[in-house]
Design a protein around this motif. Structure first.
Motif, PDB file in Angstrom:
ATOM      1  N   CYS A 104       1.009  -1.306  -0.020  1.00 17.41           N
ATOM      2  CA  CYS A 104       0.055  -0.006  -0.093  1.00 17.41           C
ATOM      3  C   CYS A 104       0.777   1.350  -0.043  1.00 17.41           C
ATOM      4  CB  CYS A 104      -1.064  -0.009   0.945  1.00 17.41           C
ATOM      5  SG  CYS A 104      -1.947   1.627   1.334  1.00 17.41           S
ATOM      6  N   ARG A 128       3.321  -1.819  -7.760  1.00 13.37           N
ATOM      7  CA  ARG A 128       2.645  -0.470  -6.879  1.00 13.37           C
ATOM      8  C   ARG A 128       3.116  -0.318  -5.726  1.00 13.37           C
ATOM      9  NH1 ARG A 128      -2.633   0.184  -4.368  1.00 13.37           N
ATOM     10  NH2 ARG A 128      -1.176   1.174  -2.905  1.00 13.37           N
ATOM     11  N   LYS A 133       0.131   9.405   0.190  1.00 15.30           N
ATOM     12  CA  LYS A 133      -1.012   8.730   0.918  1.00 15.30           C
ATOM     13  C   LYS A 133      -1.988   9.410   1.176  1.00 15.30           C
ATOM     14  CE  LYS A 133      -1.077   4.934   0.718  1.00 15.30           C
ATOM     15  NZ  LYS A 133      -1.641   4.172  -0.562  1.00 15.30           N
ATOM     16  N   PRO A 134      -3.304   9.443   0.514  1.00 16.16           N
ATOM     17  CA  PRO A 134      -4.358  10.119   0.865  1.00 16.16           C
ATOM     18  C   PRO A 134      -5.214   9.369   2.109  1.00 16.16           C
ATOM     19  CG  PRO A 134      -4.915   8.693  -0.859  1.00 16.16           C
ATOM     20  CD  PRO A 134      -3.807   8.228  -0.248  1.00 16.16           C
ATOM     21  N   GLU A 166       0.344   6.822  -6.874  1.00 11.10           N
ATOM     22  CA  GLU A 166      -0.535   8.191  -6.805  1.00 11.10           C
ATOM     23  C   GLU A 166       0.032   9.394  -6.857  1.00 11.10           C
ATOM     24  OE1 GLU A 166      -3.671   7.051  -3.968  1.00 11.10           O
ATOM     25  OE2 GLU A 166      -4.751   8.997  -4.196  1.00 11.10           O
ATOM     26  N   GLN A 184      -1.429   7.022 -10.569  1.00  6.79           N
ATOM     27  CA  GLN A 184      -2.721   6.721 -10.299  1.00  6.79           C
ATOM     28  C   GLN A 184      -3.606   7.839  -9.644  1.00  6.79           C
ATOM     29  OE1 GLN A 184      -2.494   3.123  -7.555  1.00  6.79           O
ATOM     30  NE2 GLN A 184      -3.871   4.059  -6.142  1.00  6.79           N
ATOM     31  N   GLY A 186      -6.648   8.431  -7.030  1.00  6.77           N
ATOM     32  CA  GLY A 186      -7.200   7.771  -6.101  1.00  6.77           C
ATOM     33  C   GLY A 186      -8.815   7.978  -6.059  1.00  6.77           C
ATOM     34  N   THR A 187      -9.482   7.257  -5.282  1.00  9.03           N
ATOM     35  CA  THR A 187     -11.020   7.237  -5.307  1.00  9.03           C
ATOM     36  C   THR A 187     -11.205   8.614  -4.662  1.00  9.03           C
ATOM     37  OG1 THR A 187     -12.732   5.797  -4.314  1.00  9.03           O
ATOM     38  CG2 THR A 187     -11.132   6.157  -2.770  1.00  9.03           C
ATOM     39  N   ARG A 188     -10.566   9.248  -3.752  1.00  9.47           N
ATOM     40  CA  ARG A 188     -10.983  10.433  -3.112  1.00  9.47           C
ATOM     41  C   ARG A 188     -10.849  11.716  -4.085  1.00  9.47           C
ATOM     42  NH1 ARG A 188      -8.837   6.750  -0.095  1.00  9.47           N
ATOM     43  NH2 ARG A 188      -9.446   6.320   1.829  1.00  9.47           N
ATOM     44  N   LYS A 209      -9.315   5.380 -10.355  1.00  9.66           N
ATOM     45  CA  LYS A 209     -10.117   4.689  -9.462  1.00  9.66           C
ATOM     46  C   LYS A 209     -11.521   5.213  -9.511  1.00  9.66           C
ATOM     47  CE  LYS A 209      -6.904   2.515  -6.851  1.00  9.66           C
ATOM     48  NZ  LYS A 209      -6.902   1.901  -5.399  1.00  9.66           N
ATOM     49  N   ARG A 239     -12.790  -0.323  -7.407  1.00  9.29           N
ATOM     50  CA  ARG A 239     -11.771  -0.425  -6.232  1.00  9.29           C
ATOM     51  C   ARG A 239     -13.103  -0.644  -5.021  1.00  9.29           C
ATOM     52  NH1 ARG A 239     -13.243   2.707  -2.399  1.00  9.29           N
ATOM     53  NH2 ARG A 239     -11.196   3.138  -1.437  1.00  9.29           N
ATOM     54  N   ASP A 271      -9.193  -3.701  -8.144  1.00 10.94           N
ATOM     55  CA  ASP A 271      -8.400  -3.611  -6.944  1.00 10.94           C
ATOM     56  C   ASP A 271      -9.310  -4.283  -5.901  1.00 10.94           C
ATOM     57  OD1 ASP A 271      -7.394  -2.939  -4.498  1.00 10.94           O
ATOM     58  OD2 ASP A 271      -7.169  -0.742  -5.102  1.00 10.94           O
ATOM     59  N   GLN A 274      -8.582  -2.619  -1.764  1.00 12.10           N
ATOM     60  CA  GLN A 274      -9.301  -1.412  -1.216  1.00 12.10           C
ATOM     61  C   GLN A 274     -10.669  -2.235  -1.243  1.00 12.10           C
ATOM     62  OE1 GLN A 274      -7.018   0.574  -0.528  1.00 12.10           O
ATOM     63  NE2 GLN A 274      -5.805  -0.424  -2.113  1.00 12.10           N
ATOM     64  N   GLU A 300      -2.440  -5.231  -3.271  1.00 12.88           N
ATOM     65  CA  GLU A 300      -1.519  -5.079  -2.033  1.00 12.88           C
ATOM     66  C   GLU A 300      -0.894  -6.182  -1.399  1.00 12.88           C
ATOM     67  OE1 GLU A 300      -3.360  -0.689  -0.901  1.00 12.88           O
ATOM     68  OE2 GLU A 300      -3.535  -2.105   0.393  1.00 12.88           O
ATOM     69  N   ASP A 311      -3.105   0.249   5.899  1.00  8.20           N
ATOM     70  CA  ASP A 311      -3.996  -0.800   5.220  1.00  8.20           C
ATOM     71  C   ASP A 311      -3.314  -2.462   5.650  1.00  8.20           C
ATOM     72  OD1 ASP A 311      -5.722   1.030   4.188  1.00  8.20           O
ATOM     73  OD2 ASP A 311      -5.027   0.773   2.170  1.00  8.20           O
TER      74      ASP A 311
HETATM   75  C1  PEP Z   1      -4.240   2.840  -2.712  1.00  6.81           C
HETATM   76  O1  PEP Z   1      -4.359   2.227  -3.755  1.00  6.81           O
HETATM   77  O2  PEP Z   1      -3.527   2.511  -1.605  1.00  6.81           O
HETATM   78  C2  PEP Z   1      -5.614   3.769  -2.398  1.00  6.81           C
HETATM   79  C3  PEP Z   1      -5.461   4.547  -1.448  1.00  6.81           C
HETATM   80  O3  PEP Z   1      -6.517   3.377  -3.181  1.00  6.81           O
HETATM   81  P1  PEP Z   1      -8.152   4.194  -3.141  1.00  6.81           P
HETATM   82  O4  PEP Z   1      -7.979   5.330  -3.851  1.00  6.81           O
HETATM   83  O5  PEP Z   1      -8.934   3.139  -4.205  1.00  6.81           O
HETATM   84  O6  PEP Z   1      -8.323   4.197  -1.602  1.00  6.81           O
END
Ligand code: PEP
Ligand code: MN
Length: 342
Positions: A104, A128, A133-134, A166, A184, A186-188, A209, A239, A271, A274, A300, A311
């Protein structure tokens, strides 16, 4: 566009609508039913004024588009499957099933290199690892930043595996693109349109994502931002979405895979890490994703998940990853996909 008129309107009201449609550059085609009138407005919605304003007219019941709102990502624009090339050896979207695996978060040189070599031996084709990190809480590990990117580059130099990582903001686009082979989103950030544009403009392939509560149409439209900014190399990544279920961290929407593959020519990645938030479900979800037609998986993997800096519950061990790959082989073959080493 299809314009449905209300029942019992006067012919004068109908004529006014027809006049407006012509004024906006469309050719109206009237279908007279028993109770109401339906008008097909013929013309290219991309070059003409929108007819949606007709919804505010008292005699109009509904205005419905015929064309999809997404264009460049759609199958109509590009009927055959697209492949996204990464370096010389990787083409995502073809016969080969690609596995993007790694931790992760990038935590240390030893952690990353150990993982990179192990996943490569087991058959992964991309590495990956998160450097930015978000995190939901500002007090959690935020990633090693550029130091993490440098470690990813070192792992690539040692293994030859292209790297996916990311980026969190527009200002990081150039920096991350210097090190990464795939960017990448991310989802957010899936609907952070300025970030999508900045990522597209780097020219690197982009993995988008699905947002936590994004409908498939919104996701496809977010992808449209990449292609509309002169970057044809887009990967959609399912994801998991947020639902009421608590046994899993998210609900992995496997139905989205064949839907997106039908609607779009772009490759689809899944994915499961997640997606479930649980390492014990990763193998089963990978199998499901492959059966559904996924072109690649993002998994991951950590040498010691119990001590992971992010994670931990969802990362599989090195041995667990090797087992997972062996379990995937017959399934991949059954759906006409190849895994490296098969
Ligand atoms: C990740 O891939 O570690 C991650 C933070 O992904 P996501 O944006 O899908 O939560
Ligand atoms: Mn993660």
């Amino acid at each position: 566009m299809i314009i449905v008129l209300k029942p019992n309107i006067t012919s004068r009201q109908e004529t006014a609508v027809l006049k407006e449609i012509r004024k906006l550059g469309y050719r109206p085609h009237v279908i007279r039913g028993v109770e109401r009138v339906v008008i097909g407005a013929i013309g290219d919605e991309r070059t003409h004024h929108t007819l949606e304003t007709l919804t505010t007219w008292p005699q109009v019941e509904n205005v419905m588009p015929v064309q999809k709102r997404y264009k460049l990502v759609s199958r109509e624009a590009h009927p055959s499957d697209s492949t996204v090339r990464v370096g010389l050896r990787v083409a995502i979207g073809g016969r080969q099933l690609h596995i993007m695996a790694g931790p992760c978060s990038v935590e240390s040189e030893k952690q990353l290199l150990t993982t990179a070599h192990a996943v490569q031996r087991a058959g992964a084709t991309l590495l990956r690892g998160g450097a930015f990190k978000p995190r939901t809480s500002p007090y959690e590990f935020q990633g090693l930043g550029e130091k993490g990117l440098k470690l990813l580059a070192k792992a690539r130099a040692e293994t030859g595996l292209p790297v996916i990582t990311e980026l969190l903001s527009e200002t990081q686009a150039e920096l991350v693109a210097e090190y990464a082979d795939i960017l990448q989103i991310g989802t957010r950030n899936a609907q952070n349109f300025q970030l999508l544009i900045a990522a597209a403009k780097t020219g690197r392939p982009v993995l988008l994502k699905r947002g936590l509560s994004m409908r498939i149409e919104e996701w496809l439209l977010a992808g449209e931002y990449i292609l509309a900014n002169e970057n044809p190399n887009l990967l959609f990544c399912e994801r998991g979405i947020r639902t009421f279920e608590t046994y899993t961290r998210n609900t992995l929407d496997l139905a989205a895979v064949p839907i997106v593959k039908r609607e779009s020519h772009c490759p689809v990645v899944v994915d499961p890490s997640q997606g479930a938030g649980r390492s014990d479900l990763v193998t089963a979800l990978c199998k499901g994703a492959v059966a559904m037609g996924a072109d690649a998986l993002l998994i991951e993997v950590h040498p010691n998940p119990a001590e992971a800096w992010s994670d931990g519950a969802q990362q599989v061990t090195l041995a667990g990853f090797a087992r997972l790959m062996e379990e995937l082989r017959p399934l991949a073959a059954a759906v006409g996909k190849e895994l490296p080493g098969s």
